[in-house]
Write an enzyme that holds these catalytic residues in place. Structure first.
Site, PDB file in Angstrom:
ATOM      1  N   ASP A 195      -9.279  35.851  63.678  1.00  0.00           N
ATOM      2  CA  ASP A 195     -10.074  36.994  63.961  1.00  0.00           C
ATOM      3  C   ASP A 195      -9.676  37.521  65.083  1.00  0.00           C
ATOM      4  O   ASP A 195      -8.673  36.891  65.670  1.00  0.00           O
ATOM      5  CB  ASP A 195     -11.712  36.525  64.201  1.00  0.00           C
ATOM      6  CG  ASP A 195     -12.531  37.485  64.399  1.00  0.00           C
ATOM      7  OD1 ASP A 195     -12.392  38.645  63.809  1.00  0.00           O
ATOM      8  OD2 ASP A 195     -13.660  37.347  65.295  1.00  0.00           O
ATOM      9  N   SER A 196     -10.052  38.659  65.537  1.00  0.00           N
ATOM     10  CA  SER A 196      -9.642  39.339  66.724  1.00  0.00           C
ATOM     11  C   SER A 196     -10.126  38.541  68.004  1.00  0.00           C
ATOM     12  O   SER A 196      -9.620  38.565  68.978  1.00  0.00           O
ATOM     13  CB  SER A 196     -10.167  40.619  66.996  1.00  0.00           C
ATOM     14  OG  SER A 196     -11.609  40.591  66.759  1.00  0.00           O
ATOM     15  N   CYS A 242     -12.455  37.793  59.525  1.00  0.00           N
ATOM     16  CA  CYS A 242     -12.750  39.190  60.359  1.00  0.00           C
ATOM     17  C   CYS A 242     -13.024  39.970  59.300  1.00  0.00           C
ATOM     18  O   CYS A 242     -12.158  40.564  58.339  1.00  0.00           O
ATOM     19  CB  CYS A 242     -11.466  39.502  60.985  1.00  0.00           C
ATOM     20  SG  CYS A 242     -11.664  41.252  61.848  1.00  0.00           S
ATOM     21  N   GLU A 280     -18.446  39.042  72.961  1.00  0.00           N
ATOM     22  CA  GLU A 280     -17.407  38.629  73.670  1.00  0.00           C
ATOM     23  C   GLU A 280     -17.805  38.126  75.180  1.00  0.00           C
ATOM     24  O   GLU A 280     -17.140  37.621  75.691  1.00  0.00           O
ATOM     25  CB  GLU A 280     -16.088  39.311  73.546  1.00  0.00           C
ATOM     26  CG  GLU A 280     -15.497  39.476  71.928  1.00  0.00           C
ATOM     27  CD  GLU A 280     -14.697  38.107  71.695  1.00  0.00           C
ATOM     28  OE1 GLU A 280     -13.993  37.537  72.698  1.00  0.00           O
ATOM     29  OE2 GLU A 280     -14.542  37.847  70.451  1.00  0.00           O
ATOM     30  N   CYS A 337     -19.790  41.881  60.277  1.00  0.00           N
ATOM     31  CA  CYS A 337     -18.744  41.645  61.269  1.00  0.00           C
ATOM     32  C   CYS A 337     -19.109  39.897  61.647  1.00  0.00           C
ATOM     33  O   CYS A 337     -20.097  39.495  61.890  1.00  0.00           O
ATOM     34  CB  CYS A 337     -18.855  42.500  62.633  1.00  0.00           C
ATOM     35  SG  CYS A 337     -18.046  41.858  64.082  1.00  0.00           S
ATOM     36  N   HIS A 351     -18.631  38.300  64.219  1.00  0.00           N
ATOM     37  CA  HIS A 351     -19.351  38.337  65.408  1.00  0.00           C
ATOM     38  C   HIS A 351     -20.770  38.075  65.323  1.00  0.00           C
ATOM     39  O   HIS A 351     -21.329  37.547  66.288  1.00  0.00           O
ATOM     40  CB  HIS A 351     -18.792  39.355  66.513  1.00  0.00           C
ATOM     41  CG  HIS A 351     -17.350  39.112  67.178  1.00  0.00           C
ATOM     42  ND1 HIS A 351     -16.409  39.336  66.357  1.00  0.00           N
ATOM     43  CD2 HIS A 351     -17.127  38.864  68.340  1.00  0.00           C
ATOM     44  CE1 HIS A 351     -15.196  39.292  67.241  1.00  0.00           C
ATOM     45  NE2 HIS A 351     -15.666  38.644  68.561  1.00  0.00           N
TER      46      HIS A 351
HETATM   47  N1  DGL Z   1     -15.118  40.072  64.137  1.00  0.00           N
HETATM   48  C1  DGL Z   1     -14.302  41.218  63.472  1.00  0.00           C
HETATM   49  C2  DGL Z   1     -15.082  41.641  62.119  1.00  0.00           C
HETATM   50  O1  DGL Z   1     -15.583  40.704  61.524  1.00  0.00           O
HETATM   51  C3  DGL Z   1     -14.244  42.296  64.257  1.00  0.00           C
HETATM   52  C4  DGL Z   1     -14.339  42.565  65.908  1.00  0.00           C
HETATM   53  C5  DGL Z   1     -13.474  43.330  66.458  1.00  0.00           C
HETATM   54  O2  DGL Z   1     -13.669  44.824  66.329  1.00  0.00           O
HETATM   55  O3  DGL Z   1     -12.577  42.959  67.116  1.00  0.00           O
HETATM   56  O4  DGL Z   1     -14.996  42.828  62.056  1.00  0.00           O
END
Ligand code: DGL
Length: 269
Positions: A11-12, A74, A150, A182, A184
């Site tokens: 993931d990012s 992600c 984050e 997402c 997150h």
């Molecule tokens: N966790 C990522 C997702 O599921 C995105 C986070 C980001 O914007 O970097 O889209």
């Protein structure tokens, strides 16, 4: 036969660890090599070309470390980059399993919250309507949520105020199901639940992805018979709260390695 090579998950940032945690629960004999591309986060505001390029570097890095399969944990990368990806490894994304679960749960009106790029791609709306053409889908980009996660502000009045603002139009439209589009966002599930109330069903694709990976490994004869104890987390930048959040999500101690994706080398952050 047993294949003890790790599963690569990326993931990012920390968000994909919600998927890694589901994989660990579902597949305790599998080892996981996680990559959090913290140096290039966020992905959710970037173009398709850029996210596709980042995704390819991540997959190449994990392949170079000897993984047997890759989970794109992600939504942004799954939505924008999967069609462009070149790899011989089996790859799973998070959008299709999430859409499948939402269609199972919804009575007809689904809300999707995700990053700007995921919403712009319409990947969820398409995946949902392919399964049920008459489904009403309302999508909302929530660009402030990834930085809040984050930063570790999971239970915070500022985060709650932001959620109220983002979710108000979806709730006013009468959604019965809300896709956390997402990886997150499941970390904000209690805060989201407090805003939606108990009647809206929340969809987190992590469990659904883990089930797909389990079936896919079995089908290909790639299952491991025992955990190697070599799990660790690579990050491309030493993100301030990463370790604490990672420990909270995985409910165990974690080992971080700072990596340069272009040299594939590593050192302790
Ligand atoms: N966790 C990522 C997702 O599921 C995105 C986070 C980001 O914007 O970097 O889209």
């Amino acid at each position: 036969v047993s294949d003890r090579r790790p599963i690569g998950v990326f993931d990012s940032g920390v968000g994909g660890l919600t998927v890694a945690a589901a994989l660990e629960r579902r597949l305790p004999a599998e080892s996981i090599l996680y990559l959090g591309d913290t140096a290039r986060l966020p992905y959710g505001t970037k173009s398709e070309q850029t996210v596709a390029r980042y995704t390819q570097t991540n997959v190449d890095f994990l392949a170079g470390r000897g993984v047997k399969a890759v989970v794109v944990a992600c939504n942004t990368a799954s939505a924008l980059a999967l069609p462009h990806l070149a790899t011989a490894l089996p790859v799973w994304g998070v959008i299709e399993p999430g859409a499948e679960r939402a269609v199972e749960l919804s009575a007809g009106r689904v809300g999707v919250i995700a990053t700007e790029s995921t919403v712009r791609s319409e990947a969820y709306a398409q995946a949902l309507r392919r399964r049920r053409a008459d489904l009403e889908v309302l999508s909302r980009a929530c660009p402030l949520l990834v930085p809040l996660v984050e930063e570790g502000w999971l239970d915070d009045p500022v985060t709650s105020a932001v959620l109220v603002r983002y979710l108000a139009p979806l709730l006013a439209a009468g959604i019965d199901t809300l896709v956390l589009g997402c990886t997150h966002y499941p970390l904000l599930a209690p805060a989201i639940r407090a805003v939606t109330g108990p009647d809206v069903r929340l969809v987190d694709s992590a469990e659904a992805v883990a089930a797909e990976v389990a079936a896919g490994l079995a089908e290909r004869g790639l299952e491991s018979d025992r955990h190697t104890g070599a799990d660790h987390i690579c990050v491309t930048d030493a993100a301030a709260h990463f370790e604490r959040l990672a420990r909270t999500i995985l409910e165990r101690p974690v080992r971080l390695e700072l990596v340069d994706l272009h040299t594939a080398g590593g050192q302790e952050p």
